[in-house]
Motif scaffolding. Structure first.
Motif, PDB file in Angstrom:
ATOM      1  N   ILE A  47      -8.739  -3.603  -3.319  1.00  0.00           N
ATOM      2  CA  ILE A  47      -8.108  -3.167  -1.890  1.00  0.00           C
ATOM      3  C   ILE A  47      -8.635  -1.701  -1.765  1.00  0.00           C
ATOM      4  CG2 ILE A  47      -6.127  -2.180  -0.448  1.00  0.00           C
ATOM      5  CD1 ILE A  47      -4.572  -4.530  -1.427  1.00  0.00           C
ATOM      6  N   SER A  48      -8.462  -0.496  -2.774  1.00  0.00           N
ATOM      7  CA  SER A  48      -8.752   0.686  -2.777  1.00  0.00           C
ATOM      8  C   SER A  48     -10.175   0.824  -2.176  1.00  0.00           C
ATOM      9  CB  SER A  48      -8.573   1.490  -4.174  1.00  0.00           C
ATOM     10  OG  SER A  48      -7.311   1.723  -4.222  1.00  0.00           O
ATOM     11  N   ARG A  49     -11.144   0.142  -3.037  1.00  0.00           N
ATOM     12  CA  ARG A  49     -12.634   0.130  -2.930  1.00  0.00           C
ATOM     13  C   ARG A  49     -13.013  -0.412  -1.400  1.00  0.00           C
ATOM     14  NH1 ARG A  49     -16.725  -0.993  -7.084  1.00  0.00           N
ATOM     15  NH2 ARG A  49     -14.988  -0.674  -8.484  1.00  0.00           N
ATOM     16  N   VAL A  50     -12.152  -1.242  -0.920  1.00  0.00           N
ATOM     17  CA  VAL A  50     -12.501  -1.924   0.302  1.00  0.00           C
ATOM     18  C   VAL A  50     -12.158  -1.233   1.273  1.00  0.00           C
ATOM     19  CG1 VAL A  50     -12.077  -3.853   1.623  1.00  0.00           C
ATOM     20  CG2 VAL A  50     -12.638  -4.211  -0.381  1.00  0.00           C
ATOM     21  N   SER A  51     -10.899  -0.404   1.209  1.00  0.00           N
ATOM     22  CA  SER A  51     -10.412   0.575   2.113  1.00  0.00           C
ATOM     23  C   SER A  51     -11.320   1.766   2.264  1.00  0.00           C
ATOM     24  CB  SER A  51      -9.083   1.083   2.017  1.00  0.00           C
ATOM     25  OG  SER A  51      -8.380   0.567   1.049  1.00  0.00           O
ATOM     26  N   MET A  82       3.102   1.183  -2.213  1.00  0.00           N
ATOM     27  CA  MET A  82       1.613   1.268  -3.075  1.00  0.00           C
ATOM     28  C   MET A  82       0.682   0.610  -2.036  1.00  0.00           C
ATOM     29  SD  MET A  82       2.775  -0.547  -6.507  1.00  0.00           S
ATOM     30  CE  MET A  82       4.096   0.166  -7.552  1.00  0.00           C
ATOM     31  N   LEU A  83       0.913  -0.271  -1.533  1.00  0.00           N
ATOM     32  CA  LEU A  83      -0.220  -0.990  -0.496  1.00  0.00           C
ATOM     33  C   LEU A  83      -0.471   0.290   0.528  1.00  0.00           C
ATOM     34  CD1 LEU A  83       1.351  -4.561  -0.531  1.00  0.00           C
ATOM     35  CD2 LEU A  83      -0.597  -3.768  -1.642  1.00  0.00           C
ATOM     36  N   LYS A  84       0.530   0.813   1.021  1.00  0.00           N
ATOM     37  CA  LYS A  84       0.414   1.826   2.142  1.00  0.00           C
ATOM     38  C   LYS A  84      -0.764   3.096   1.577  1.00  0.00           C
ATOM     39  CE  LYS A  84       1.867   2.969   6.143  1.00  0.00           C
ATOM     40  NZ  LYS A  84       2.731   3.653   6.965  1.00  0.00           N
ATOM     41  N   VAL A  86      -2.765   2.749  -0.834  1.00  0.00           N
ATOM     42  CA  VAL A  86      -4.263   2.364  -0.945  1.00  0.00           C
ATOM     43  C   VAL A  86      -4.777   1.751   0.410  1.00  0.00           C
ATOM     44  CG1 VAL A  86      -4.172   1.988  -3.317  1.00  0.00           C
ATOM     45  CG2 VAL A  86      -3.645   0.157  -1.703  1.00  0.00           C
ATOM     46  N   GLY A  87      -4.184   2.163   1.466  1.00  0.00           N
ATOM     47  CA  GLY A  87      -4.782   1.839   2.804  1.00  0.00           C
ATOM     48  C   GLY A  87      -4.448   0.536   3.498  1.00  0.00           C
ATOM     49  N   CYS A  88      -3.503   0.067   3.156  1.00  0.00           N
ATOM     50  CA  CYS A  88      -3.219  -1.216   3.952  1.00  0.00           C
ATOM     51  C   CYS A  88      -2.388  -1.137   5.150  1.00  0.00           C
ATOM     52  CB  CYS A  88      -2.336  -2.417   3.004  1.00  0.00           C
ATOM     53  SG  CYS A  88      -3.249  -2.941   1.884  1.00  0.00           S
ATOM     54  N   GLU A  89      -2.984  -1.827   5.984  1.00  0.00           N
ATOM     55  CA  GLU A  89      -2.133  -1.556   7.491  1.00  0.00           C
ATOM     56  C   GLU A  89      -1.221  -2.954   7.643  1.00  0.00           C
ATOM     57  OE1 GLU A  89      -3.498  -0.537  11.798  1.00  0.00           O
ATOM     58  OE2 GLU A  89      -4.524   0.554  10.387  1.00  0.00           O
ATOM     59  N   TYR A  90      -1.748  -3.832   7.134  1.00  0.00           N
ATOM     60  CA  TYR A  90      -1.231  -5.271   7.289  1.00  0.00           C
ATOM     61  C   TYR A  90      -0.946  -5.878   5.677  1.00  0.00           C
ATOM     62  CZ  TYR A  90      -2.566  -5.474  12.249  1.00  0.00           C
ATOM     63  OH  TYR A  90      -2.497  -5.319  13.595  1.00  0.00           O
ATOM     64  N   ALA A  91       0.012  -7.010   5.799  1.00  0.00           N
ATOM     65  CA  ALA A  91       0.281  -7.732   4.570  1.00  0.00           C
ATOM     66  C   ALA A  91       0.333  -9.158   5.157  1.00  0.00           C
ATOM     67  CB  ALA A  91       1.355  -7.019   3.986  1.00  0.00           C
ATOM     68  N   ILE A  92      -0.446 -10.197   4.521  1.00  0.00           N
ATOM     69  CA  ILE A  92      -0.126 -11.320   4.742  1.00  0.00           C
ATOM     70  C   ILE A  92       1.149 -11.951   3.829  1.00  0.00           C
ATOM     71  CG2 ILE A  92      -1.239 -13.629   3.982  1.00  0.00           C
ATOM     72  CD1 ILE A  92      -3.813 -12.739   4.167  1.00  0.00           C
ATOM     73  N   GLY A 120       6.339   0.422   7.038  1.00  0.00           N
ATOM     74  CA  GLY A 120       5.429   0.535   7.952  1.00  0.00           C
ATOM     75  C   GLY A 120       4.011  -0.139   7.920  1.00  0.00           C
ATOM     76  N   ILE A 121       4.276  -1.304   7.325  1.00  0.00           N
ATOM     77  CA  ILE A 121       3.004  -2.223   7.133  1.00  0.00           C
ATOM     78  C   ILE A 121       3.393  -3.468   8.132  1.00  0.00           C
ATOM     79  CG2 ILE A 121       1.851  -4.061   5.602  1.00  0.00           C
ATOM     80  CD1 ILE A 121       2.093  -1.953   3.322  1.00  0.00           C
ATOM     81  N   LYS A 122       2.080  -3.875   8.796  1.00  0.00           N
ATOM     82  CA  LYS A 122       2.303  -5.091   9.439  1.00  0.00           C
ATOM     83  C   LYS A 122       2.444  -6.287   9.049  1.00  0.00           C
ATOM     84  CE  LYS A 122       0.262  -2.028  12.989  1.00  0.00           C
ATOM     85  NZ  LYS A 122      -1.144  -1.527  13.544  1.00  0.00           N
ATOM     86  N   PRO A 123       3.411  -7.180   9.202  1.00  0.00           N
ATOM     87  CA  PRO A 123       3.466  -8.358   8.581  1.00  0.00           C
ATOM     88  C   PRO A 123       2.526  -9.494   9.434  1.00  0.00           C
ATOM     89  CG  PRO A 123       5.788  -7.806   9.004  1.00  0.00           C
ATOM     90  CD  PRO A 123       4.778  -6.826   9.676  1.00  0.00           C
TER      91      PRO A 123
END
Ligand code: PEP
Length: 250
Positions: A47-51, A82-84, A86-92, A120-123
């Motif tokens: 994820i970090s690399r891709v963000s 943690m996901l936020k 490293v740059g996550c806006e969404y989570a499946i 603050g992550i969009k499901p």
């Protein structure tokens, strides 16, 4: 007017080198994507690399799951924080593979939905029936039950913070795609069900289709009145195919 969304679920595929190449290929083609919101969901370790690689492009990043708890002794899990970070806006959430292979129940999926929201992550909330359920005529009941678990925990308004992906399990990774009519019928049912509780939420809610969507069938599926884009597995692993699906919304 709901913005089309195309999200790629890379599942457990790739390497440092291949995800770099895939992300670079998608970013390079984004100038021809003007309408769709584009999201990629790499394996967590990348994820970090891709963000980082997505920075400066219009591509957003999501995770493939999220822990229902926020921190502590939950070996192997990843928190919303943690996901936020490293740059996550969404989570499946609630993908059928998680439900079928790892025993995620409707209740656990609802808790994961809640965790995403409070962080603050969009499901990107997946629902859908198995082949057996479709053949028994309970497709709508299954989708309703899966949605009701979230509504029971978070209220119908919570759905406005995310996106639903209707993914008939029999169409995932099988090359067997739902016909546009079959998909539209379920999407309309889902929207109607939510509208019976809150018309505004239903009208604004994006409902994606997932299940063997590819460059050849994307346009017709996305062209249906209640289909607002796609969650793409296999075809998201090739930049050219993924971009062609994104362009289906142009
Ligand atoms: C998925 O797993 O969410 C999916 C839609 O997979 P595929 O496109 O490969 O059917």
């Amino acid at each position: 007017m709901r913005q089309v969304m195309v999200a790629g679920n890379w599942k457990m595929n790739g390497s440092s080198e291949s995800v770099k190449e895939l992300m670079a290929g998608i970013a390079a083609g984004m100038s021809s994507v003007t309408k769709a919101e584009v999201v990629v969901c790499p394996p967590a370790v990348y994820i970090s690399r891709v963000s980082g690689a997505a920075d400066g492009s219009a591509v957003k990043v999501g995770s493939q799951n999220i822990c229902d708890e926020d921190s502590g002794a939950f070996t192997g899990e990843l928190s919303g924080d943690m996901l936020k970070d490293v740059g996550c806006e969404y989570a499946i959430i609630g993908h059928s593979e998680r439900r079928a292979l790892y025993g995620e129940t409707d209740e656990l999926v609802a808790k994961r939905f809640a965790a995403a929201r409070r962080n603050g992550i969009k499901p990107l909330f997946c629902i859908g029936e198995t082949l057996e359920e479709r053949e028994s005529g309970v497709t709508n009941d299954v989708c309703a039950r899966q949605i009701d678990a979230v509504i029971a925990l978070e209220g119908v308004e919570a759905l406005a913070d995310g996106v639903i992906a209707y993914e008939p399990v029999w169409a995932i990774g099988t090359g067997k795609v739902a016909t546009p009519e079959q998909a539209q019928e379920v999407h309309a049912f889902i929207r109607g069900k939510i509208a019976s509780l809150n018309a505004e939420v239903a009208e604004g809610l994006r409902i994606l289709y997932g299940g063997s969507m590819n460059p050849g069938n994307a346009k017709e599926l996305i062209g249906q009145p209640d289909i607002d884009g796609g969650l793409i597995g296999g075809a998201s692993l090739k930049a050219e195919d993924f971009l062609a699906i994104c362009q289906a919304a142009e």
